[in-house]
Design a protein around this motif. Structure first.
Motif, PDB file in Angstrom:
ATOM      1  N   MET A 152      47.250  73.811  69.038  1.00 28.11           N
ATOM      2  CA  MET A 152      48.365  73.330  69.858  1.00 28.11           C
ATOM      3  C   MET A 152      48.538  71.817  69.770  1.00 28.11           C
ATOM      4  O   MET A 152      49.583  71.286  70.127  1.00 28.11           O
ATOM      5  CB  MET A 152      48.186  73.751  71.319  1.00 28.11           C
ATOM      6  CG  MET A 152      46.999  73.132  72.033  1.00 28.11           C
ATOM      7  SD  MET A 152      45.406  73.756  71.430  1.00 28.11           S
ATOM      8  CE  MET A 152      45.549  75.496  71.827  1.00 28.11           C
ATOM      9  N   LEU A 153      47.510  71.108  69.279  1.00 26.99           N
ATOM     10  CA  LEU A 153      47.610  69.658  69.103  1.00 26.99           C
ATOM     11  C   LEU A 153      47.902  69.279  67.648  1.00 26.99           C
ATOM     12  O   LEU A 153      48.002  68.096  67.341  1.00 26.99           O
ATOM     13  CB  LEU A 153      46.308  68.987  69.559  1.00 26.99           C
ATOM     14  CG  LEU A 153      45.873  69.250  71.004  1.00 26.99           C
ATOM     15  CD1 LEU A 153      44.606  68.454  71.320  1.00 26.99           C
ATOM     16  CD2 LEU A 153      46.983  68.907  71.986  1.00 26.99           C
ATOM     17  N   LEU A 157      55.011  66.814  69.493  1.00 30.29           N
ATOM     18  CA  LEU A 157      55.850  67.372  70.546  1.00 30.29           C
ATOM     19  C   LEU A 157      57.214  66.703  70.545  1.00 30.29           C
ATOM     20  O   LEU A 157      57.312  65.472  70.557  1.00 30.29           O
ATOM     21  CB  LEU A 157      55.175  67.168  71.907  1.00 30.29           C
ATOM     22  CG  LEU A 157      56.014  67.573  73.126  1.00 30.29           C
ATOM     23  CD1 LEU A 157      56.190  69.081  73.177  1.00 30.29           C
ATOM     24  CD2 LEU A 157      55.404  67.049  74.421  1.00 30.29           C
ATOM     25  N   ILE A 193      56.877  72.159  69.700  1.00 27.53           N
ATOM     26  CA  ILE A 193      55.850  71.457  68.931  1.00 27.53           C
ATOM     27  C   ILE A 193      56.165  71.652  67.458  1.00 27.53           C
ATOM     28  O   ILE A 193      56.158  72.773  66.936  1.00 27.53           O
ATOM     29  CB  ILE A 193      54.444  71.990  69.247  1.00 27.53           C
ATOM     30  CG1 ILE A 193      54.177  71.952  70.751  1.00 27.53           C
ATOM     31  CG2 ILE A 193      53.399  71.163  68.504  1.00 27.53           C
ATOM     32  CD1 ILE A 193      52.837  72.561  71.154  1.00 27.53           C
ATOM     33  N   PHE A 239      52.100  72.522  74.889  1.00 27.92           N
ATOM     34  CA  PHE A 239      51.510  71.187  74.772  1.00 27.92           C
ATOM     35  C   PHE A 239      51.032  70.754  76.158  1.00 27.92           C
ATOM     36  O   PHE A 239      51.644  71.097  77.168  1.00 27.92           O
ATOM     37  CB  PHE A 239      52.566  70.202  74.259  1.00 27.92           C
ATOM     38  CG  PHE A 239      52.017  68.965  73.614  1.00 27.92           C
ATOM     39  CD1 PHE A 239      51.583  68.989  72.299  1.00 27.92           C
ATOM     40  CD2 PHE A 239      51.934  67.780  74.326  1.00 27.92           C
ATOM     41  CE1 PHE A 239      51.086  67.854  71.685  1.00 27.92           C
ATOM     42  CE2 PHE A 239      51.427  66.632  73.726  1.00 27.92           C
ATOM     43  CZ  PHE A 239      51.013  66.668  72.398  1.00 27.92           C
ATOM     44  N   TYR A 242      51.634  65.628  78.996  1.00 27.83           N
ATOM     45  CA  TYR A 242      51.316  64.268  78.571  1.00 27.83           C
ATOM     46  C   TYR A 242      51.692  63.237  79.620  1.00 27.83           C
ATOM     47  O   TYR A 242      51.080  62.167  79.703  1.00 27.83           O
ATOM     48  CB  TYR A 242      52.009  63.952  77.243  1.00 27.83           C
ATOM     49  CG  TYR A 242      53.514  63.809  77.337  1.00 27.83           C
ATOM     50  CD1 TYR A 242      54.103  62.560  77.538  1.00 27.83           C
ATOM     51  CD2 TYR A 242      54.345  64.908  77.216  1.00 27.83           C
ATOM     52  CE1 TYR A 242      55.472  62.424  77.627  1.00 27.83           C
ATOM     53  CE2 TYR A 242      55.716  64.790  77.300  1.00 27.83           C
ATOM     54  CZ  TYR A 242      56.281  63.553  77.508  1.00 27.83           C
ATOM     55  OH  TYR A 242      57.642  63.417  77.607  1.00 27.83           O
TER      56      TYR A 242
END
Length: 360
Positions: A152-153, A157, A193, A239, A242
């Motif tokens: 997922m990283l 994004l 993403i 994501f 953040y």
């Protein structure tokens, strides 16, 4: 006799760790120069230091380490064996408790998982300035993860809200945020993403001054510029939030001349033997200090202070390059809090670096 740097290199203990264990009376140098204060270790202390490094890596408490070292060379090793066994039982008990907690957390996650069907039924289309999107991707690309355990990283994004496209990347140890103005989207907030290969393909198309069209339809994202196009599926993951991660405590802001500071980091001292694991990779550390006159200096090895902040040197150099300015603002708060690197003329584009814990 070995100097402290040589002992660090040969034993696997960092220089600051050796100083810490000296002050704690666990591994005291054979001789300390009364004039310079330099520590020197006898040949027989290397085996002891290597043993200490192993115990530290195993997470043994300092009180038990003292007793293990004291009893290691004894003819009766029963105490050492019992201490090692007791610590192993603690680790196994802790692992069992961690497994139980993680099992509960997984169950909680399953209860709040989203339905498998996509909630995005209406395509999202917007127009973005080519220079702005190119600059945003350049500002965050360095922070994207390549860890296969965290897919997922492994992308960038695209967070679309109102007339702004926020572009974000993180690998846990650093995060970069940038934005570009958009037109054409007046709907609710949308997030996708973009996988790194597709993000790189998008960046390759971004030349000139014209605008480009960005579209999200279901699980597919497309970038069009003139008669050229690149498209592909989005990553099917969520994501992390953040915005929560970049809410940093207030700190001291220092304006640095980037070329001079970069040279100081590249040629300055690295914490000798100070190795930390970040994502399975060993890293060199630069230890930073804000001086009374408002400048930032790279500390010499041996300059120990609780207010110093240690960072992965490679990550710091990447962040300075991604800042793309001759002057940047470094924002420090506590030694355990991330460092923010901001542009003086664009506070919406910035990166944060996680500090690396020093033993002392």
């Amino acid at each position: 006799m070995r100097s402290i740097g040589e002992m660090a290199r040969d034993s696997g203990l960092g220089v600051s760790a050796l100083r810490f264990y000296d002050r704690a009376g666990v591994l005291v140098p054979a001789w300390v120069d009364p004039v310079s204060g330099y520590r020197w270790y006898g040949p027989e202390q290397l085996e002891e230091a290597r043993l200490l490094a192993r115990l530290r890596r195993a997470g043994m408490p300092l009180a038990d380490i003292r007793l293990v070292l004291a009893g290691w060379s004894s003819a009766d090793t029963d105490l050492v064996r019992k201490l090692l066994q007791a610590h192993l039982r603690r680790l196994e008990s802790g692992l069992s408790e961690a497994r139980s907690e993680f099992s509960t957390l997984r169950a909680l996650l399953e209860r709040r998982e989203k339905p498998m069907t996509s909630l995005r039924t209406v395509p999202v289309r917007l127009t973005v300035s080519t220079p702005e999107l190119a600059a945003a991707l350049d500002a965050v690309r360095f922070a994207a993860s390549t860890d296969p355990e965290l897919p997922m990283l492994g992308g960038v994004l695209f967070d679309i809200e109102g007339g702004v496209l926020h572009v974000v990347a993180t690998d846990r140890y650093r995060m970069a945020v940038a934005q570009a103005d958009t037109t054409g989207h007046g709907g609710p907030r949308e997030q996708v993403i973009v996988p790194l290969p597709l993000a790189d393909a998008m960046r390759a198309l971004l030349s000139g001054e014209e605008s480009v069209q960005l579209a999200v339809d279901g699980d597919r994202v497309t970038l069009e510029t003139g008669d050229r196009q690149t498209a592909g599926p989005c990553l099917d993951h969520d994501f992390p939030d953040y915005r929560r991660l970049v809410q940093l405590p207030a700190g001291r802001r220092v304006l640095v001349d980037v070329p001079a500071f970069r040279e100081a980091v590249e040629t300055g001292p690295v914490r000798a033997g100070e190795v930390r694991k970040q994502d399975g990779m060993a890293c060199d550390l630069s230890v930073l200090k804000v001086m009374a006159d408002g400048t930032v200096t790279v500390c010499e090895d041996g300059d120990d202070d609780q207010d110093h902040v240690a960072v992965n040197r490679e990550f710091l150099l990447h962040a300075l390059a991604a800042g793309a300015r001759d002057q940047l603002i470094l924002e420090f708060s506590a030694p355990t809090a991330p460092i923010a690197i901001r542009r003086p003329d664009d506070e919406d584009t910035f990166s944060v670096l996680m500090p690396v814990h020093l033993e002392n």
